[in-house]
Design a protein around this motif. Sequence first.
Motif, mmCIF file in Angstrom:
data_model
loop_
_atom_site.group_PDB
_atom_site.id
_atom_site.type_symbol
_atom_site.label_atom_id
_atom_site.label_comp_id
_atom_site.label_asym_id
_atom_site.label_seq_id
_atom_site.Cartn_x
_atom_site.Cartn_y
_atom_site.Cartn_z
ATOM 1 N N GLY A 1 -5.916 -4.391 -3.225
ATOM 2 C CA GLY A 1 -6.875 -5.453 -3.503
ATOM 3 C C GLY A 1 -6.822 -6.522 -2.424
ATOM 4 N N ILE A 2 -7.987 -6.940 -1.948
ATOM 5 C CA ILE A 2 -8.089 -7.957 -0.893
ATOM 6 C C ILE A 2 -8.597 -9.251 -1.510
ATOM 7 C CG2 ILE A 2 -9.060 -8.535 1.347
ATOM 8 C CD1 ILE A 2 -7.257 -6.076 1.368
ATOM 9 N N SER A 3 -7.765 -10.285 -1.461
ATOM 10 C CA SER A 3 -8.074 -11.536 -2.154
ATOM 11 C C SER A 3 -8.581 -12.643 -1.238
ATOM 12 C CB SER A 3 -6.819 -12.035 -2.864
ATOM 13 O OG SER A 3 -5.830 -12.414 -1.916
ATOM 14 N N GLY A 4 -8.327 -12.518 0.061
ATOM 15 C CA GLY A 4 -8.626 -13.608 0.982
ATOM 16 C C GLY A 4 -7.407 -14.440 1.306
ATOM 17 N N ALA B 1 -3.656 -9.795 2.980
ATOM 18 C CA ALA B 1 -4.062 -9.506 4.359
ATOM 19 C C ALA B 1 -2.933 -8.822 5.115
ATOM 20 C CB ALA B 1 -4.474 -10.787 5.068
ATOM 21 N N VAL B 2 -1.722 -9.315 4.955
ATOM 22 C CA VAL B 2 -0.569 -8.729 5.638
ATOM 23 C C VAL B 2 -0.275 -7.327 5.101
ATOM 24 C CG1 VAL B 2 1.935 -8.914 5.952
ATOM 25 C CG2 VAL B 2 0.482 -10.915 6.282
ATOM 26 N N ALA B 3 -0.265 -7.182 3.786
ATOM 27 C CA ALA B 3 0.031 -5.883 3.184
ATOM 28 C C ALA B 3 -1.001 -4.832 3.593
ATOM 29 C CB ALA B 3 0.092 -6.004 1.664
ATOM 30 N N SER B 4 -2.274 -5.197 3.569
ATOM 31 C CA SER B 4 -3.325 -4.238 3.923
ATOM 32 C C SER B 4 -3.299 -3.879 5.402
ATOM 33 C CB SER B 4 -4.700 -4.800 3.542
ATOM 34 O OG SER B 4 -4.952 -6.034 4.183
ATOM 35 N N THR B 5 -2.954 -4.839 6.255
ATOM 36 C CA THR B 5 -2.856 -4.553 7.691
ATOM 37 C C THR B 5 -1.707 -3.588 7.970
ATOM 38 O OG1 THR B 5 -3.745 -6.747 8.207
ATOM 39 C CG2 THR B 5 -2.629 -5.573 9.988
ATOM 40 N N LEU C 1 -9.892 -0.558 0.552
ATOM 41 C CA LEU C 1 -9.821 -2.008 0.409
ATOM 42 C C LEU C 1 -10.773 -2.458 -0.687
ATOM 43 C CD1 LEU C 1 -10.200 -2.668 4.242
ATOM 44 C CD2 LEU C 1 -8.042 -2.432 2.987
ATOM 45 N N LEU C 2 -10.221 -2.961 -1.769
ATOM 46 C CA LEU C 2 -11.043 -3.369 -2.902
ATOM 47 C C LEU C 2 -11.200 -4.880 -2.972
ATOM 48 C CD1 LEU C 2 -10.457 -0.412 -3.872
ATOM 49 C CD2 LEU C 2 -10.516 -1.339 -6.194
ATOM 50 N N GLN C 3 -12.455 -5.308 -3.000
ATOM 51 C CA GLN C 3 -12.759 -6.689 -3.370
ATOM 52 C C GLN C 3 -13.137 -6.668 -4.840
ATOM 53 O OE1 GLN C 3 -15.520 -8.175 -0.109
ATOM 54 N NE2 GLN C 3 -14.660 -10.092 -0.850
ATOM 55 N N MET C 4 -12.480 -7.493 -5.631
ATOM 56 C CA MET C 4 -12.692 -7.461 -7.082
ATOM 57 C C MET C 4 -12.970 -8.868 -7.613
ATOM 58 S SD MET C 4 -9.572 -4.831 -7.958
ATOM 59 C CE MET C 4 -8.428 -5.764 -6.907
ATOM 60 N N PRO C 5 -14.071 -9.477 -7.173
ATOM 61 C CA PRO C 5 -14.341 -10.865 -7.579
ATOM 62 C C PRO C 5 -14.631 -11.000 -9.065
ATOM 63 C CG PRO C 5 -16.221 -9.931 -6.424
ATOM 64 C CD PRO C 5 -15.111 -8.945 -6.284
ATOM 65 N N ASN D 1 -15.326 -15.143 1.132
ATOM 66 C CA ASN D 1 -15.661 -15.093 2.560
ATOM 67 C C ASN D 1 -14.445 -14.697 3.401
ATOM 68 O OD1 ASN D 1 -18.265 -15.864 1.959
ATOM 69 N ND2 ASN D 1 -17.933 -18.035 2.425
ATOM 70 N N ARG D 2 -13.269 -15.232 3.061
ATOM 71 C CA ARG D 2 -12.063 -14.850 3.807
ATOM 72 C C ARG D 2 -11.747 -13.378 3.597
ATOM 73 N NH1 ARG D 2 -9.879 -19.743 1.739
ATOM 74 N NH2 ARG D 2 -8.553 -18.535 0.316
ATOM 75 N N ALA D 3 -11.867 -12.913 2.360
ATOM 76 C CA ALA D 3 -11.591 -11.507 2.066
ATOM 77 C C ALA D 3 -12.548 -10.600 2.817
ATOM 78 C CB ALA D 3 -11.693 -11.255 0.559
ATOM 79 N N THR D 4 -13.831 -10.970 2.820
ATOM 80 C CA THR D 4 -14.839 -10.169 3.516
ATOM 81 C C THR D 4 -14.568 -10.122 5.013
ATOM 82 O OG1 THR D 4 -16.498 -10.744 1.844
ATOM 83 C CG2 THR D 4 -17.311 -9.902 3.954
ATOM 84 N N ALA D 5 -14.227 -11.265 5.585
ATOM 85 C CA ALA D 5 -13.930 -11.323 7.021
ATOM 86 C C ALA D 5 -12.738 -10.433 7.366
ATOM 87 C CB ALA D 5 -13.648 -12.766 7.439
ATOM 88 N N HIS D 6 -11.707 -10.465 6.525
ATOM 89 C CA HIS D 6 -10.529 -9.632 6.792
ATOM 90 C C HIS D 6 -10.878 -8.151 6.694
ATOM 91 C CE1 HIS D 6 -6.387 -8.360 7.036
ATOM 92 N NE2 HIS D 6 -6.531 -7.689 5.904
ATOM 93 N N ILE D 7 -11.682 -7.776 5.715
ATOM 94 C CA ILE D 7 -12.079 -6.374 5.566
ATOM 95 C C ILE D 7 -12.841 -5.902 6.794
ATOM 96 C CG2 ILE D 7 -13.629 -4.841 4.286
ATOM 97 C CD1 ILE D 7 -12.750 -6.341 1.728
#
Length: 273
Positions: free
Chosen positions: A32-35, A40-44, A55-59, A68-74
């Motif tokens: 899960g990507i939270s922003g 961010a570190v774990a997914s990288t 990569l899941l965004q789960m708003p 926006n931060r989560a989207t940018a990182h994805i």
Amino acid sequence: MKKLNYSEVEKRIVSFLKEQANKANVEGYVVGISGGVDSAVASTLAAKTGLKVYLLQMPIKQKSAEVNRATAHIYWLIENFPNVFPIECELTSTFDSFLSGVEKHELDEKQNMAEANTRSRLRMVALYYHASIKKCLVLGTGNKVEDFGVGFFTKYGDGGVDVSPIGDLMKSEGRELGKHMGVFSEIVNAKPTDGLWEDGRGDEDQIGASYDELEWAMEYIRNNPRGFAYTPDDFDKLTERERIVLIIYKQRHNANMHKLTPIPVCNIEDLRL
């Protein structure tokens, strides 16, 4: 606290993640990507394994800055790693549907906490749903302070994972590893938040102490032969704020021991004939 060689830390964790996926005979990870910096570190790190990473965004009624931060990182991961795949999983309607079907109480702090934990548990369900379909493990994003210090996570929510890549890193160390790997500074320096509250309250607002203070408390206690026990001389050497932080840490740690230890099992072996 000893300094780390972050190149070596990166290599160690990436190797660990490859090993765990191989043992489980899976194709990769779902995360899960939270922003925030931890996800961010774990997914990288997961992306650097070369395995498939979803990569899941789960708003759930999420603040736009977090989204926006989560989207940018994805998008950054997609641009740099061919083995990552985004999945959008909007859970606001699911959350609202759940609340409409359960008994409502007065809007006090207990009600708010129950709703916050429900958000986290819905995300856990979504992660395991996709992990099952994709033949993957669910990647944890908790750091050492949260997972083994103050127990700042939801039981069977963000605490429900298969592998914990950064669980031995302090929050500050996770930030440094993020910088080392090129994670956006806006994410590295973002206000820590679990994203579970509509009023936008952060982790440190809820805990009553900053992560830097909590790290100090963990180290202080670890280096104290008496653990949580202090003599009057010990307290005389501390500032008033340090004493308060130690009390906050101790209270949180003790209150959340049910999260930090295995589930109690009633042993009846002696009753078997």
